[in-house]
Scaffold this active site. Structure first.
Site, short mmCIF file in Angstrom:
data_model
loop_
_atom_site.label_atom_id
_atom_site.label_comp_id
_atom_site.label_asym_id
_atom_site.label_seq_id
_atom_site.Cartn_x
_atom_site.Cartn_y
_atom_site.Cartn_z
N SER A 9 1.02 -1.21 -0.12
CA SER A 9 0.02 0.02 0.06
C SER A 9 0.81 1.26 -0.02
O SER A 9 0.80 1.89 0.93
CB SER A 9 -0.88 -0.12 1.34
OG SER A 9 -1.80 -1.35 0.97
N ARG A 42 7.32 6.49 -4.23
CA ARG A 42 8.24 6.75 -3.04
C ARG A 42 7.34 6.32 -1.88
O ARG A 42 6.34 5.81 -1.86
CB ARG A 42 7.86 8.52 -3.02
CG ARG A 42 6.45 9.04 -2.73
CD ARG A 42 6.41 10.43 -3.10
NE ARG A 42 6.41 10.60 -4.38
CZ ARG A 42 5.45 10.69 -4.98
NH1 ARG A 42 4.20 10.00 -4.95
NH2 ARG A 42 5.58 10.58 -6.45
N ASP A 44 -4.10 -1.21 -1.29
CA ASP A 44 -5.12 -1.67 -0.38
C ASP A 44 -6.35 -0.97 -0.89
O ASP A 44 -7.61 -1.55 -0.66
CB ASP A 44 -4.70 -1.24 0.90
CG ASP A 44 -4.59 0.22 1.28
OD1 ASP A 44 -4.22 0.94 0.17
OD2 ASP A 44 -4.04 0.78 2.17
C1 BGC Z 1 -0.31 5.19 0.50
C2 BGC Z 1 -1.38 4.54 -0.54
C3 BGC Z 1 -2.19 3.84 0.49
C4 BGC Z 1 -2.65 4.80 1.56
C5 BGC Z 1 -3.43 3.90 2.57
C6 BGC Z 1 -0.85 5.76 1.49
O1 BGC Z 1 0.38 6.52 2.16
O2 BGC Z 1 0.56 5.92 -0.62
O3 BGC Z 1 -0.81 3.73 -1.32
O4 BGC Z 1 -3.29 3.36 -0.35
O5 BGC Z 1 -1.56 5.24 2.37
O6 BGC Z 1 -3.11 2.71 3.24
#
Ligand code: BGC
Length: 494
Positions: free
Chosen positions: A161, A176, A214
């Site tokens: 995620s 990143r 996610d």
């Molecule tokens: C991430 C996402 C993720 C979200 C919730 C963010 O910091 O970049 O990819 O879906 O957090 O987990």
């Protein structure tokens, strides 16, 4: 007008022990109310800008919001079947699941284990992280299976995620790190071979079939049981959303000549909204959080909303009220513990908001135990109001993202599946978000309190377990049909 009425606290007489302690902090409360309240006009302005930025992210030039195509190319029918492994690397926990999609429509069985990601791993080396993940997976398998060869045939969905570029569903080039992770040598690289190498070192014959965000998992899992679900959101340690676009509206994929009406789930990565600081009403505390973070200038929206940051916004505000602003807060108290960055997490704010006792005695206990501070009644009122303001701002800003996707897609009525600790556990988050949507989308007052809102944000199905399994199943189906767009290793499904 904010979701909660700004109330002027009743002035207090005689509850403080120190004669110098002000009995009424109305001035300080007014200051924080002005700072953290986001009115309807501002919500609408943010939403309109958000719609433009979503479109920009899909364009060839791109923008701040990555709008990552995920190669999840359709919704489930409810008739998917099979047994899959799912691995979820969230911001706080690691979860391993075995999910069986049964012959019964929209039904599933799941066994799972949860492991806490040790905080030092978040800033360690890539090898340490992937070794730990592989160890957890191995432990899970050894607990549940005698025969490892059985496992080799189960496709694995890896929920990773973080923002990742996916030229294929089975790769993820980390754009990143977010959520406080800062591991050198991973950004710009495909994380799948790192993970597979750690598995190979343990002789685990697992084949990664799909890398999933996610939010995409949440979208697909929620749509499995409720066809009205059009958006999947996470409001947890981080925040983000995914929705289904049609390929014809994704100019940056035009070179692939996919049929225009083909669906493609987009992982928005909306945490990066307004990295240019054009519309979000940032306070001095938001600016400090950004500057002191491992990635200054990134995730502007997320840093005002997500669970990782709410406690820190609260802490910075209180330290400032103590040190400056006529120094009338926690006068004569030792605030050394409060000065420690990230010492308060969102559950601390939740507990503050839950204190409904007239005397706010839980707040007194929380401050005493955690921070060694004895707040007087006026301070306890200020503390509660501050938590309410920060929690309300997070919910209201979150609604702008949901409203923006609905506006972009022309959705007048739909369900939005949401998951994450803030959505599930933070008091009043849902009601405050719903109120903000009502204001942004001009629904007017509800006639009957039981009436459903046209767009409802509801608790989602398990995205990173069931959603990951479903995505693996949908991809397997595509392999069988010979629709191999965005699948690098179809043999992983055989
Ligand atoms: C991430 C996402 C993720 C979200 C919730 C963010 O910091 O970049 O990819 O879906 O957090 O987990």
């Amino acid at each position: 007008m904010a979701g909660d009425d700004p109330k002027t606290p009743p002035s207090e007489k005689g509850s403080g022990s120190d004669a110098d302690v002000p009995k009424d902090l109305a001035k300080e409360i007014k200051y924080i109310e002005e700072l953290f309240t986001v009115d309807t006009a501002k919500l609408k302005q943010i939403t309109d800008h958000f719609v433009k930025e979503l479109e920009k992210g899909l364009s060839v030039e791109g923008g701040s919001i990555p709008m990552n195509p995920t190669w999840v190319m359709g919704f489930p029918t409810g008739h998917e079947t099979g047994t899959f492994l799912a691995l979820d690397m969230g911001g706080t926990n690691l979860r391993v699941c075995q999910v069986t999609l049964t012959d019964q429509q929209s039904e599933f069985d799941i066994i799972q284990s949860k492991y806490r990601i040790p905080p030092p791993l978040k800033t360690g080396t890539a090898e340490e992280l992937f070794e730990y993940i592989a160890d957890c997976l191995l432990q899970f398998i050894q607990t549940h299976h005698d025969d490892l060869s059985q496992i080799g045939r189960m496709p694995l969905g890896f929920t990773f995620s973080y923002p990742a570029t996916q030229n294929y569903i089975d790769e993820g080039i980390l754009q990143r790190w977010t959520k406080g992770f800062d591991i050198e040598g991973v950004e710009g690289k495909n994380v799948v071979p790192m993970f597979e190498a750690a598995l190979a070192r343990r002789g685990v014959p697992i084949r990664l079939a799909a890398l999933i965000n996610d939010t995409t998992g949440t979208l697909i899992a929620s749509a499995y049981t409720d066809p009205k679900m059009k958006i999947g959101c996470i409001f947890g340690t981080g925040c983000n959303a995914a929705y289904m676009e049609d390929c014809g509206s994704i100019p940056k994929l035009a070179h692939l000549n996919l049929p225009p009406e083909t669906p493609m789930a987009i992982n928005c990565e909306w945490g990066a909204f307004d990295n240019e600081h054009k519309v979000l009403p940032r306070t001095p505390y938001d600016i400090t959080i950004d500057e002191d973070s491992p990635r200054p200038g990134q995730q502007a929206f997320e840093k005002m909303i997500a669970g990782l940051y709410l406690g820190e916004i609260f802490r910075l505000t209180l330290v400032d009220l103590h040190d400056n602003h006529d120094r009338r807060v926690f006068v004569g108290q030792d605030i050394t513990k409060l000065r420690k960055p990230y010492t308060l997490d969102t559950s601390f704010l939740s507990a503050i908001e839950e204190d409904s006792d007239e005397n706010l005695s839980d707040i007194a206990g929380l401050f005493q135990n955690k921070l060694n501070i004895t707040p007087n009644k006026a301070e306890r009122i200020l503390i509660k109001r501050l938590a309410e303001l920060i929690g309300t701002r997070a919910a209201r800003l979150s609604a702008c993202g949901v409203a923006a996707i609905c506006k972009k897609k022309g959705y007048k009525e739909c369900h939005v599946g949401a998951d994450g600790s803030v959505f599930n556990k933070y008091p009043h988050f849902k009601e405050r978000g719903a109120q903000a949507l009502r204001e942004i989308l001009d629904w007017g007052e509800k006639k009957d309190p039981k009436e459903e809102d046209p767009i409802e944000i509801l608790a989602a199905e398990d995205g990173s377990g069931v959603g990951a399994a479903l995505i693996a199943a949908l991809t397997l189906e595509r392999v069988q049909k010979g629709n191999l767009h965005g699948i690098l290793h179809p043999e992983n499904y055989v």
